[in-house]
Motif scaffolding. Sequence first.
Motif, PDB file in Angstrom:
ATOM      1  N   UNK A 247       0.844  -1.196   0.000  1.00 36.14           N
ATOM      2  CA  UNK A 247       0.000   0.000   0.000  1.00 36.14           C
ATOM      3  C   UNK A 247       0.878   1.244   0.000  1.00 36.14           C
ATOM      4  N   UNK A 248       1.942   1.217   0.812  1.00 36.14           N
ATOM      5  CA  UNK A 248       2.865   2.346   0.845  1.00 36.14           C
ATOM      6  C   UNK A 248       3.541   2.536  -0.505  1.00 36.14           C
ATOM      7  N   UNK A 249       3.890   1.426  -1.149  1.00 37.15           N
ATOM      8  CA  UNK A 249       4.513   1.504  -2.468  1.00 37.15           C
ATOM      9  C   UNK A 249       3.563   2.097  -3.488  1.00 37.15           C
ATOM     10  N   UNK A 250       2.290   1.728  -3.417  1.00 39.48           N
ATOM     11  CA  UNK A 250       1.303   2.308  -4.324  1.00 39.48           C
ATOM     12  C   UNK A 250       1.243   3.825  -4.158  1.00 39.48           C
ATOM     13  N   UNK A 251       1.263   4.287  -2.924  1.00 41.20           N
ATOM     14  CA  UNK A 251       1.189   5.721  -2.681  1.00 41.20           C
ATOM     15  C   UNK A 251       2.444   6.429  -3.181  1.00 41.20           C
ATOM     16  N   UNK A 252       3.622   5.792  -3.036  1.00 42.48           N
ATOM     17  CA  UNK A 252       4.819   6.469  -3.558  1.00 42.48           C
ATOM     18  C   UNK A 252       4.833   6.435  -5.081  1.00 42.48           C
ATOM     19  N   UNK A 253       4.161   5.438  -5.684  1.00 45.30           N
ATOM     20  CA  UNK A 253       4.058   5.434  -7.155  1.00 45.30           C
ATOM     21  C   UNK A 253       3.137   6.557  -7.642  1.00 45.30           C
ATOM     22  N   UNK A 254       2.107   6.854  -6.867  1.00 48.35           N
ATOM     23  CA  UNK A 254       1.221   7.972  -7.201  1.00 48.35           C
ATOM     24  C   UNK A 254       1.983   9.299  -7.142  1.00 48.35           C
ATOM     25  N   UNK A 255       2.823   9.413  -6.133  1.00 52.52           N
ATOM     26  CA  UNK A 255       3.635  10.615  -5.997  1.00 52.52           C
ATOM     27  C   UNK A 255       4.630  10.709  -7.151  1.00 52.52           C
ATOM     28  N   UNK A 256       5.242   9.565  -7.514  1.00 49.05           N
ATOM     29  CA  UNK A 256       6.190   9.559  -8.622  1.00 49.05           C
ATOM     30  C   UNK A 256       5.522  10.013  -9.920  1.00 49.05           C
ATOM     31  N   UNK A 257       4.305   9.548 -10.152  1.00 50.61           N
ATOM     32  CA  UNK A 257       3.601   9.955 -11.367  1.00 50.61           C
ATOM     33  C   UNK A 257       3.378  11.465 -11.381  1.00 50.61           C
ATOM     34  N   UNK A 258       3.009  12.015 -10.246  1.00 43.92           N
ATOM     35  CA  UNK A 258       2.770  13.454 -10.162  1.00 43.92           C
ATOM     36  C   UNK A 258       4.056  14.233 -10.427  1.00 43.92           C
ATOM     37  N   UNK A 259       5.175  13.756  -9.890  1.00 41.95           N
ATOM     38  CA  UNK A 259       6.458  14.413 -10.119  1.00 41.95           C
ATOM     39  C   UNK A 259       6.811  14.376 -11.607  1.00 41.95           C
ATOM     40  N   UNK A 260       6.673  13.226 -12.235  1.00 42.39           N
ATOM     41  CA  UNK A 260       7.018  13.080 -13.641  1.00 42.39           C
ATOM     42  C   UNK A 260       6.172  13.996 -14.522  1.00 42.39           C
TER      43      UNK A 260
END
Length: 314
Positions: A247-260
Amino acid sequence: IWTKQQPKPLEDLIVLRDRMEKTSKKPRHPKAPKKYKKVTLVTPDTSEVSAMANSLYNYNEFLTKHCLALNVTDNELYDIAKAIAGNRTSKQDDEEDIIASLDFSGVQLRRIFSRGDLNKHGRFYNGWWQSVPSIYRQHITIDGYKTSEVDYSNMSLRVVYALQGIERDVDDDLYDIGLDNWLGGDDPRRKLIKVFVNALMNDETGNYKLKKTELRTLGLTHEELLALVLKTHEPIADQLTAGIGMKATYLDSQIAELVMRTMQEDGIVALPIHDSFIMRQGCAGDLEEAMRRAFYDEFQSDIPIKQEVIIERI
């Protein structure tokens, strides 16, 4: 030699996986850990999946307009190949998507979810730069320009604290568990603690242990290390042992998408390596601001950002 690629089709970009227990003719010992194999499921045809696929298609199209290369000698390239081959047997689950080979045509990303759940994992894979050992990432170039790497610090632990509504000081090193003569970010034991903590968060069976040599480096037994980690992070100890990792990894992937996507709007390539990004030198300030803002927008909490030191090859 660089050539513009055609973006991969939408249906190839979002991957949903699960795992199945391996069966054997021989009965498994009751104390032996279960073994699993990955299976790829049919990705649901939903508006959510369509939105993710379209977003990633757009970013892949952006990536294919840029020349992503590696400026190393033949001997260094051979060392990189050996390091990648050595890692093949040490990774599990979706991590093997970043270590299978060093194929410089792999410039387009896929987003991979786990356990048959679109809210678990979801990180971006298949970029060749993700396979490069960290010591050589300084030689990655974008359109012929040197690059820098900017990294979120303590990402997974800070996500768990933020989910619990607990604010941690931005200067706290969450991998400092109180070992004697701690040297902060330069302490060689820190990497082992980070590996253990992240494995603990994803260890659904409770069987993960560091190697004996690694435990000797820490000067701890497995039981002492586990107890020390849980004591240090007592406010979230129950979460660390409850399989919150994906779940934590999913949230950091969401953040990564926003950064990109934020960097793309400014015409800047940000190559993801999960909780860090590679971009042209000179753009680090913009990237750091985008990373801080993305994390704050998600959790209303601050997080430390660090830029990797660039070491010139002599």
